[in-house]
Design a protein around this motif. Structure first.
Motif, short mmCIF file in Angstrom:
data_model
loop_
_atom_site.label_atom_id
_atom_site.label_comp_id
_atom_site.label_asym_id
_atom_site.label_seq_id
_atom_site.Cartn_x
_atom_site.Cartn_y
_atom_site.Cartn_z
N ILE A 161 -16.73 -4.20 -16.50
CA ILE A 161 -15.48 -3.84 -15.83
C ILE A 161 -15.82 -3.32 -14.44
O ILE A 161 -16.53 -2.32 -14.28
N HIS A 162 -15.30 -4.00 -13.43
CA HIS A 162 -15.59 -3.63 -12.05
C HIS A 162 -14.31 -3.69 -11.22
O HIS A 162 -13.35 -4.38 -11.58
N PHE A 163 -14.33 -2.97 -10.08
CA PHE A 163 -13.17 -2.91 -9.21
C PHE A 163 -13.61 -3.13 -7.77
O PHE A 163 -14.74 -2.82 -7.39
N HIS A 164 -12.69 -3.66 -6.97
CA HIS A 164 -12.98 -3.93 -5.56
C HIS A 164 -11.71 -3.66 -4.75
O HIS A 164 -10.64 -4.15 -5.10
N ARG A 165 -11.87 -2.88 -3.69
CA ARG A 165 -10.72 -2.64 -2.80
C ARG A 165 -10.67 -3.73 -1.74
O ARG A 165 -11.62 -3.93 -0.98
N MET A 166 -9.57 -4.47 -1.73
CA MET A 166 -9.34 -5.46 -0.68
C MET A 166 -8.73 -4.79 0.54
O MET A 166 -7.88 -3.90 0.41
N ASN A 167 -9.16 -5.19 1.71
CA ASN A 167 -8.54 -4.70 2.93
C ASN A 167 -7.23 -5.44 3.18
O ASN A 167 -7.08 -6.61 2.80
N THR B 52 0.83 -1.20 0.00
CA THR B 52 0.00 0.00 0.00
C THR B 52 0.87 1.25 0.00
O THR B 52 0.41 2.31 0.39
N SER B 53 2.12 1.15 -0.41
CA SER B 53 3.03 2.29 -0.38
C SER B 53 2.99 3.08 -1.69
O SER B 53 3.93 3.80 -2.00
N PHE B 54 1.91 2.96 -2.44
CA PHE B 54 1.83 3.60 -3.75
C PHE B 54 0.88 4.79 -3.78
O PHE B 54 0.63 5.35 -4.84
N GLU B 55 0.34 5.18 -2.63
CA GLU B 55 -0.69 6.23 -2.62
C GLU B 55 -0.19 7.53 -3.23
O GLU B 55 -0.85 8.12 -4.10
N ALA B 56 0.98 7.99 -2.78
CA ALA B 56 1.51 9.25 -3.31
C ALA B 56 1.83 9.13 -4.80
O ALA B 56 1.61 10.07 -5.58
N LEU C 204 -8.04 -13.53 -0.48
CA LEU C 204 -8.66 -13.45 -1.80
C LEU C 204 -9.98 -14.19 -1.81
O LEU C 204 -10.97 -13.74 -2.40
N GLU C 205 -10.01 -15.34 -1.12
CA GLU C 205 -11.26 -16.10 -1.05
C GLU C 205 -12.37 -15.29 -0.40
O GLU C 205 -13.52 -15.29 -0.86
N GLY C 206 -12.03 -14.58 0.67
CA GLY C 206 -13.03 -13.76 1.35
C GLY C 206 -13.49 -12.60 0.51
O GLY C 206 -14.69 -12.28 0.46
N SER D 299 -5.12 -0.49 -2.47
CA SER D 299 -4.88 0.95 -2.46
C SER D 299 -6.18 1.73 -2.62
O SER D 299 -6.82 1.66 -3.68
N PRO D 300 -6.59 2.53 -1.64
CA PRO D 300 -7.79 3.35 -1.81
C PRO D 300 -7.66 4.32 -2.97
O PRO D 300 -8.62 4.51 -3.74
N GLU D 301 -6.49 4.94 -3.12
CA GLU D 301 -6.30 5.90 -4.20
C GLU D 301 -6.34 5.21 -5.56
O GLU D 301 -6.96 5.70 -6.51
#
Length: 227
Positions: free
Chosen positions: A84-90, A3-7, A95-97, A68-70
Motif C-alpha cells: 500500500i503506497h501513496f503519491h501526492r500529485m501536483n 484541493t479545497s478539502f484541506e480543512a 496522470l501519465e507523468g 491534497s497534501p493533508e
C-alpha cells in the motif's frame, strides 16, 4: 481533483465519509472487482486513503494518488504498509507523468471524477493507466437521478467548489466515447443503519443530507474496461 478539502481533512471529516461510504466500497469490491493477489489498484483521488484496507483485503497491491497534501499525509501515516503506497500529485500534473506510465488492473474513483474540470481528459489518462482489459470503477453519491441532486450540488458547491452533476447515462456515454468497453451502471446502498451521532459537530443540513443519501438514494456505480 480539487484541493479545497484541506480543512475538512484536518478536522477529521473524512472519518465521517468513511462511515457512510465504506459499506458500499466493500460491496463493490466484493461483487464487481474480482480482486486478488495479482491485482494492482490505482485509487484516483484517494483523499486520506481510508479505502485502501478494504481494496487490499484479498492481497491486491495499491497506489493512492491525490493532490491534497493533508490527505496524503494522513494516508501515509494511517494506512501505508506492505503493498500500500501513496503519491501526492501536483496540480496540473498529468496522470501519465505522475505514474511514469505504470499500468494497473483496476482504477478506483470514489466521489472524485465529478470534481475534475476536464472529465474526458481524465478518462483518457485513466484508460492509459489501465492494462488492456483493466477495469475502471467509478462511484458517485452526486448524480442527476438522485432525488436530492439539486440540494446536494448546492451544498457541495458551497463547501468544496464546482462539481459536475451528470446522470448515469451521461457517465456511460463518456466512458463509451473514450474507448471503454462493457460499460455497466449500478446502484448500491449502505446496509448499515444511519447513526447521526457519528456526524456530531457538522451542520444540520449536512447531517440530514447524509442520512437521505446513504439511506435512501445510494451510490451510482459505473464500470468499464479498457478495450
Amino acid at each position: 481533483m480539487a484541493t479545497s478539502f484541506e480543512a475538512f481533512y484536518k478536522s477529521g471529516g473524512a472519518a465521517q465519509w468513511e462511515r457512510g461510504k465504506a459499506d458500499v466500497v466493500r460491496q463493490v469490491a466484493d461483487l464487481l472487482m474480482n480482486l486478488g493477489p495479482s491485482s494492482r489498484i490505482l485509487d484516483f483521488g484517494c483523499g486520506t486513503g481510508w479505502a485502501a484496507p478494504i481494496l487490499t483485503a484479498s492481497g491486491a497491491r495499491y497506489l493512492g494518488v491525490d493532490p491534497s497534501p493533508e490527505g496524503i499525509a494522513i494516508a501515509e501515516r494511517e494506512h501505508s504498509g506492505p503493498g500500500i503506497h501513496f503519491h501526492r500529485m501536483n496540480m496540473g500534473e498529468t496522470l501519465e507523468g505522475a505514474l511514469a506510465r505504470t499500468q494497473f488492473t483496476h482504477v478506483f474513483a470514489l466521489d472524485t471524477l465529478h470534481f475534475v474540470a476536464d472529465i474526458e481528459g481524465a478518462l483518457a489518462s485513466i484508460a492509459n493507466a489501465l492494462e488492456p482489459g483493466g477495469l475502471l470503477v467509478m462511484i458517485s453519491h452526486l448524480y442527476r437521478e438522485s432525488r436530492l441532486a439539486d440540494r446536494v450540488i448546492d451544498f457541495v458547491t458551497r463547501e468544496y467548489g464546482y462539481a459536475h452533476l451528470l446522470s448515469g447515462i451521461q457517465w456511460s456515454t463518456l466512458l463509451d466515447r473514450n474507448g471503454y468497453t462493457g460499460v455497466r451502471r449500478y446502484r448500491f446502498f449502505d446496509r448499515q443503519p444511519f447513526d447521526p451521532a457519528l456526524y456530531a459537530g457538522q451542520p444540520e443540513e449536512a447531517i440530514e443530507l447524509a442520512r437521505e443519501i446513504y439511506e435512501r438514494e445510494g451510490a451510482l456505480v459505473v464500470t468499464g474496461s479498457r478495450g
